[in-house]
Enzyme design. Structure first.
Site, PDB file in Angstrom:
ATOM      1  N   GLU A 124       0.852  -1.192   0.000  1.00  0.00           N
ATOM      2  CA  GLU A 124       0.000   0.000   0.000  1.00  0.00           C
ATOM      3  C   GLU A 124       0.892   1.247   0.000  1.00  0.00           C
ATOM      4  OE1 GLU A 124      -2.825   0.320   3.205  1.00  0.00           O
ATOM      5  OE2 GLU A 124      -3.813   2.029   2.267  1.00  0.00           O
ATOM      6  N   GLY A 264       3.444   2.653  10.675  1.00  0.00           N
ATOM      7  CA  GLY A 264       3.153   1.877  11.878  1.00  0.00           C
ATOM      8  C   GLY A 264       2.974   0.400  11.609  1.00  0.00           C
ATOM      9  N   MET A 266       0.706  -2.645   8.703  1.00  0.00           N
ATOM     10  CA  MET A 266      -0.036  -2.828   7.455  1.00  0.00           C
ATOM     11  C   MET A 266      -0.968  -4.024   7.553  1.00  0.00           C
ATOM     12  SD  MET A 266      -0.653  -1.770   4.440  1.00  0.00           S
ATOM     13  CE  MET A 266      -1.924  -2.589   3.503  1.00  0.00           C
ATOM     14  N   GLU A 267      -2.205  -3.801   7.129  1.00  0.00           N
ATOM     15  CA  GLU A 267      -3.292  -4.750   7.336  1.00  0.00           C
ATOM     16  C   GLU A 267      -3.419  -5.839   6.277  1.00  0.00           C
ATOM     17  OE1 GLU A 267      -3.759  -1.415   6.472  1.00  0.00           O
ATOM     18  OE2 GLU A 267      -5.437  -1.218   5.078  1.00  0.00           O
ATOM     19  N   ASN A 268      -2.346  -6.231   5.574  1.00  0.00           N
ATOM     20  CA  ASN A 268      -2.429  -7.265   4.540  1.00  0.00           C
ATOM     21  C   ASN A 268      -3.305  -8.427   4.990  1.00  0.00           C
ATOM     22  OD1 ASN A 268      -0.072  -5.873   3.304  1.00  0.00           O
ATOM     23  ND2 ASN A 268       0.971  -6.756   5.071  1.00  0.00           N
ATOM     24  N   HIS A 300      -6.353  -1.667  15.401  1.00  0.00           N
ATOM     25  CA  HIS A 300      -6.617  -0.955  14.142  1.00  0.00           C
ATOM     26  C   HIS A 300      -6.423  -1.889  12.934  1.00  0.00           C
ATOM     27  CE1 HIS A 300      -6.593   2.706  11.531  1.00  0.00           C
ATOM     28  NE2 HIS A 300      -5.803   1.939  10.789  1.00  0.00           N
ATOM     29  N   GLU A 301      -5.285  -2.557  12.895  1.00  0.00           N
ATOM     30  CA  GLU A 301      -5.013  -3.423  11.737  1.00  0.00           C
ATOM     31  C   GLU A 301      -5.993  -4.581  11.699  1.00  0.00           C
ATOM     32  OE1 GLU A 301      -3.165  -1.915   9.752  1.00  0.00           O
ATOM     33  OE2 GLU A 301      -2.239  -0.583  11.215  1.00  0.00           O
ATOM     34  N   HIS A 304      -9.311  -3.540  10.269  1.00  0.00           N
ATOM     35  CA  HIS A 304      -9.295  -3.368   8.818  1.00  0.00           C
ATOM     36  C   HIS A 304      -9.790  -4.619   8.092  1.00  0.00           C
ATOM     37  CE1 HIS A 304      -7.816   0.508   7.684  1.00  0.00           C
ATOM     38  NE2 HIS A 304      -6.634   0.403   8.225  1.00  0.00           N
ATOM     39  N   GLU A 323      -9.823   4.347   6.367  1.00  0.00           N
ATOM     40  CA  GLU A 323      -8.966   4.815   7.462  1.00  0.00           C
ATOM     41  C   GLU A 323      -9.742   5.603   8.520  1.00  0.00           C
ATOM     42  OE1 GLU A 323      -6.406   3.431   7.977  1.00  0.00           O
ATOM     43  OE2 GLU A 323      -5.679   2.720   6.048  1.00  0.00           O
TER      44      GLU A 323
HETATM   45  N1  B3K Z   1      -2.966   1.073   5.661  1.00  0.00           N
HETATM   46  C1  B3K Z   1      -1.674   1.229   6.261  1.00  0.00           C
HETATM   47  C2  B3K Z   1      -0.966   2.464   5.847  1.00  0.00           C
HETATM   48  C3  B3K Z   1      -0.332   2.394   4.511  1.00  0.00           C
HETATM   49  C4  B3K Z   1       0.512   3.609   4.266  1.00  0.00           C
HETATM   50  C5  B3K Z   1       1.082   3.629   2.900  1.00  0.00           C
HETATM   51  N2  B3K Z   1       2.018   4.713   2.733  1.00  0.00           N
HETATM   52  C6  B3K Z   1      -1.745   1.171   7.746  1.00  0.00           C
HETATM   53  C7  B3K Z   1      -3.031   1.540   8.355  1.00  0.00           C
HETATM   54  O1  B3K Z   1      -3.555   2.616   8.214  1.00  0.00           O
HETATM   55  O2  B3K Z   1      -3.592   0.717   9.009  1.00  0.00           O
HETATM   56 ZN    ZN Z   2      -5.487   2.016   8.794  1.00  0.00          ZN
END
Ligand code: B3K
Ligand code: ZN
Length: 871
Positions: A124, A264, A266-268, A300-301, A304, A323
């Site tokens: 992302e 911080g 990433m929610e893969n 938070h993750e 998502h 977000e």
């Molecule tokens: N979605 C990611 C942030 C990605 C940032 C890309 N530059 C983390 C978050 O908001 O949960």
């Molecule tokens: Zn997020």
């Protein structure tokens, strides 16, 4: 480099999509071979040209339906295929693309890169295109199968999204694993990790009775810092079921902590990748604040998975859809499981300081931006935190039940799809049968609205009137503003502090006023004396409030308001008024003076600390220089520092005997991360913070440091020793360094303290520390701790009148532009805000930006911000 802007209005649905993709990775840090075999579908029968995104790799081959394909054009960012030879009826075809990558050389930390000895991805917003050519846009959702092959000794764990479906050994010391993710997803949610880790395993039984395997991967030797993150994950999973009715959908959930990470976490899908800062914690290495931050980022993750992954964004302009909503959800989680008032106060503090400043800067944008050059520049406090405030206002207007009905509607309509902010608002409207036309403007209007309130009291008719006017000043991106729908929550108190019921012609009315017009008057009846109004309770809207409170009124609110937020906010206004008045005294060379009334009132708060130690701490915490700065159009960094220091010392001197008594009364044996203990530690450390500025300071702080059995206390002592420049400072800093020099994450706390020291030669110290053995220019955490803190948390030094701070930052940015543009683009922020400073500083700051603008190969990230600033 193409620096062309994209506009929201230009969105077009894709002509082609990918239904399935099979990715084969032959991993090697020096040369990784990626074969991507994708099933394409033509959605627009007229389309004959297919443009795929891709850059920063070596392109080896492309096959169409199994045959070598030559009809393409390549540029620095894409590959465009001429498909006119494809039969008209051929709605489906297969593309196989081979690319070579060099993860060890990828310092941008986007795409596939090396972190320590591990390999990992960050896709992302647009990092997947650094792996292979792809329709790299969030409205193309495909099913992913990923096969990873690598040397077994170096990379015993090979991870990707979804479920592990096969694995095997090869005779050359290599092994492979194949993963399949059953949920179609956009490319930005793809992830891969390979490395050697310690693994913490656990499981969670969902509300429908399914067992989910939970796995947390940390660098070897860090297992003793993984428990808290795992507990946080389970707590989040349970909370989302209970409050939102949302259950996890795969059989496994993995989190990997890495050392090199741009943000911080990433929610893969099924495989979150985290900055280790938001995973690793034990009492010796992490503070209470760290523990709470970890809990909220893990939550938070996890959240998502529904708001972001199952329902994703149609295009990147819709980022706040996932977000803003997910921040709202994590804030609610922290509020339900901890103290609601404390959470609200901390979030509002952050928003008022950082988001208001962004809206007053050249980067001002609505929560749904209209124009973007580099998407990574829009992961902002506006999209995230103001976005969450917009969701919160909907929650305030619709109530919990109405809001949850809207959520169910939203998910039912959009599950498995790529949605827009408009889809979200429509779901809320439909489920609640309301018209949100005017409310929608929050999505398209930037800037901080100002509410000006005047009141009048008619003692004959016992009527109280509030006249409310709204005005949103023009912002850098948008001249003309319209009236918004602003929920204004109020309460009225009489002089004895008794809350008055809100009545209109004998009927009870809501405490949330709907401000929709430019000027409106609200009338309240049966009010028998002139009331003290509590306005914008709980910060019911992200606006500035202009009401001419007297000190007496504010003290009444502090003493009697039922709402903790209101009490805290009253003191914020008292502090702000004191600072403003004294700053103008200072600027005129007049003596400074702290109002006795306020000192007395604060003394009373301290005396009643037992009722709520945490709130007492928040009330008595003096705002930071950067918080005070937001009170002014033109900021005087020097003056603010001097006046704040005066206020701090005056408070310390006035309150010292109580502070000392409370400091000695509080005893905590074992370290536990529970709200009650966190509160007491915070109060005790607040006392220490003030006492450090009295004659007791050095002794007390030294002992506090030596006796600390946890990082919260240890850092509290070290921090105030540095800030108050106590004689024990150097010894303590050296002790900490010696103890933690091998632990970058802990050393970040030390780097931050060094960068924010009040010493006149702090810049020299920072420059020297760039050669410290624990420092690493390619690690974003280190750079943010040292350089970032200097530029954004040490305003007096950064804005030194000789321009040395600006020159230093510029030198760093020139280097980062090459190695890691995303980090560069975060760090440049204080420099582009030159309009907020005096003419001399403006000249120096502009000169620095001009120097940057001439750099060869200026990244899109920096280009976008510099261009906006110099416009
Ligand atoms: N979605 C990611 C942030 C990605 C940032 C890309 N530059 C983390 C978050 O908001 O949960
Ligand atoms: Zn997020």
């Amino acid at each position: 480099m193409q620096t062309k802007a994209k506009y929201r209005k230009d969105y077009r649905s894709p002509d082609f999509t990918v239904t399935d993709i099979f990715l084969d990775f032959q991993l090697d840090p020096e040369k990784t071979v990626v074969t991507a075999k994708s099933q394409y579908q033509r959605l627009n029968p007229e389309a004959t040209s297919l443009r795929l995104d891709g850059h920063s790799f070596q392109f080896a081959a492309i096959h169409l339906n199994g045959e070598d394909f030559k009809h393409y054009q390549q540029d620095s960012e894409s590959l465009t295929l001429d498909l006119s030879s494809l039969k008209e009826s051929a709605a489906q075809f297969e593309l196989e693309i081979v690319t070579y990558l060099k993860p060890a050389e990828n310092t941008s930390l986007q795409g596939l890169y090396q972190s320590g000895d591990a390999l990992c991805t960050q896709c992302e917003a647009e990092g997947f295109r650094q792996i292979t050519y792809m329709l790299d846009r969030p409205d193309v959702l495909a099913r992913y199968t990923t096969k990873i092959t690598a040397e077994k000794a170096k990379y015993p764990y090979l991870l990707s999204n979804g479920n592990r479906i096969a694995s095997g050994e090869l005779d050359n010391g290599f092994h492979w694993v194949e993963w399949q993710d059953p949920f179609p997803k956009p490319s930005y949610l793809f992830a891969l990790v390979a490395g050697d880790f310690d693994v913490l395993q656990d499981s969670f039984i969902t509300q429908s009775g399914r067992e989910v395997k939970l796995e947390l991967y940390v660098d070897r030797g860090n297992l003793d810092r993984a428990d808290w993150a795992m507990q946080s994950l389970k707590k989040s999973m349970k909370w989302d079921e209970e409050r939102f009715g949302l259950e996890y959908d795969l059989d496994i959930y993995m989190i990997v902590a890495v050392d090199f990470f741009n943000m911080g976490a990433m929610e893969n899908k099924g495989l979150n990748i985290f900055n280790d800062k938001f995973v690793l914690a034990n009492p010796q290495t992490a503070t209470d604040e760290d523990y709470l931050a970890i809990e909220s980022v893990i939550a938070h993750e996890y959240f998502h998975n529904w708001t972001g992954n199952r329902v994703t964004c149609r295009d990147w302009f819709q980022l706040s859809l996932k977000e803003g909503l997910t921040v709202f959800r994590d804030q609610e989680f922290s509020s339900d499981t901890g103290s609601r008032a404390v959470n609200r106060i901390n979030n509002v503090k952050f928003l008022r300081t950082v988001q208001f400043a962004e809206d007053a800067s050249p980067m001002s944008h609505p929560i749904r931006p209209e124009k973007v050059i580099e998407m990574n520049n829009f992961y902002t406090v506006t999209v995230y935190e103001k976005g969450a405030e917009v969701i919160r206002m909907l929650h305030t207007l619709l109530g919990e039940q109405g809001f949850q009905a809207g959520m169910r509607e939203y998910i039912a309509q959009n599950d498995g799809k790529a949605a827009t902010c408009e889809d979200f608002v429509q779901a809320m409207e439909k489920a609640n049968d309301v018209d949100l036309s005017q409310f929608r403007r929050w999505y398209s209007q930037s800037g901080t609205p100002e509410l000006t309130i005047n009141d009048s009291y008619d003692e004959r008719s016992h009527t109280y009137r509030l006249q409310v006017s709204q005005h949103t000043p023009a912002t850098a991106d948008q001249m003309d503003k319209v009236n918004l729908h602003i929920p204004l929550k109020i309460a009225l108190y009489d002089e004895q502090g008794i809350m008055q019921s809100l009545q209109y012609h004998g009927e009870l009315v809501s405490d949330v006023l709907d401000v929709t017009e430019q000027t409106q008057t609200f009338e309240f009846h049966n009010i028998y004396s002139r009331p003290v109004p509590a306005l914008l309770c709980d910060f019911s809207a992200p606006v500035r409030l202009d009401y001419d409170y007297s000190t007496k009124q504010l003290i009444t609110l502090l003493k009697f308001a039922k709402n903790d937020f209101v009490r805290w906010d009253a003191v914020q206004m008292l502090f702000s008024n004191e600072l403003r008045r004294n700053l103008s005294q200072y600027q005129q060379g007049q003596p400074l003076e702290f109002s006795q009334e306020i000192l007395t009132a604060l003394h009373q708060v301290l005396e009643n600390h037992q009722k709520d130690p945490e709130l007492t701490t928040l009330i008595l915490t003096l705002p930071k220089e950067t918080e005070f700065a937001e009170l002014f159009k033109t900021i005087d960094p020097e003056g603010i520092a001097v006046v704040r220091d005066f206020m701090l010392r005056t408070l310390a001197d006035y309150l010292k005997s109580d502070l000392f008594r409370i400091y000695q009364q509080i005893h905590l044996e074992d370290y536990r991360v529970v709200q009650q203990d966190i509160a007491l530690r915070a109060l005790r450390n607040l006392c220490l913070n003030y006492l450090a500025y009295t004659h007791l300071g050095n002794n007390l702080v030294y002992k506090h440091y030596v006796n600390a059995n946890n990082m919260t206390d240890c850092l509290a002592a070290l921090s105030v020793a540095t800030k108050a420049q106590l004689p024990c400072r150097d010894e303590l800093l050296a002790d900490f360094e010696q103890k933690w020099q091998h632990d970058g994450l802990v050393m970040d706390k030390w780097f931050t303290l060094q960068a924010t020291r009040p010493d006149a030669d702090v810049l020299q110290i920072v420059v020297q520390l760039m050669d410290h053995p624990s420092f690493n220019f390619n690690n974003p955490n280190r750079v943010r701790a040292l350089v970032g803190s200097f530029a954004s948390q040490n305003p007096r030094a950064f804005h030194a009148a000789d321009g040395s701070g600006y020159r230093f930052l510029t030198d760093i940015l020139i280097r980062l532009n090459e190695t890691n543009p995303q980090v560069a683009s975060r760090l440049i922020e204080p420099l582009i805000r030159f309009k907020r400073y005096d003419a001399q500083r403006q000249t120096l700051m502009k000169r620095a930006l001009e120097r940057l603008s001439e750099v060869e190969n200026l990244s899109k990230d920096l280009f976008e911000k510099i261009e906006k600033a110099l416009q």
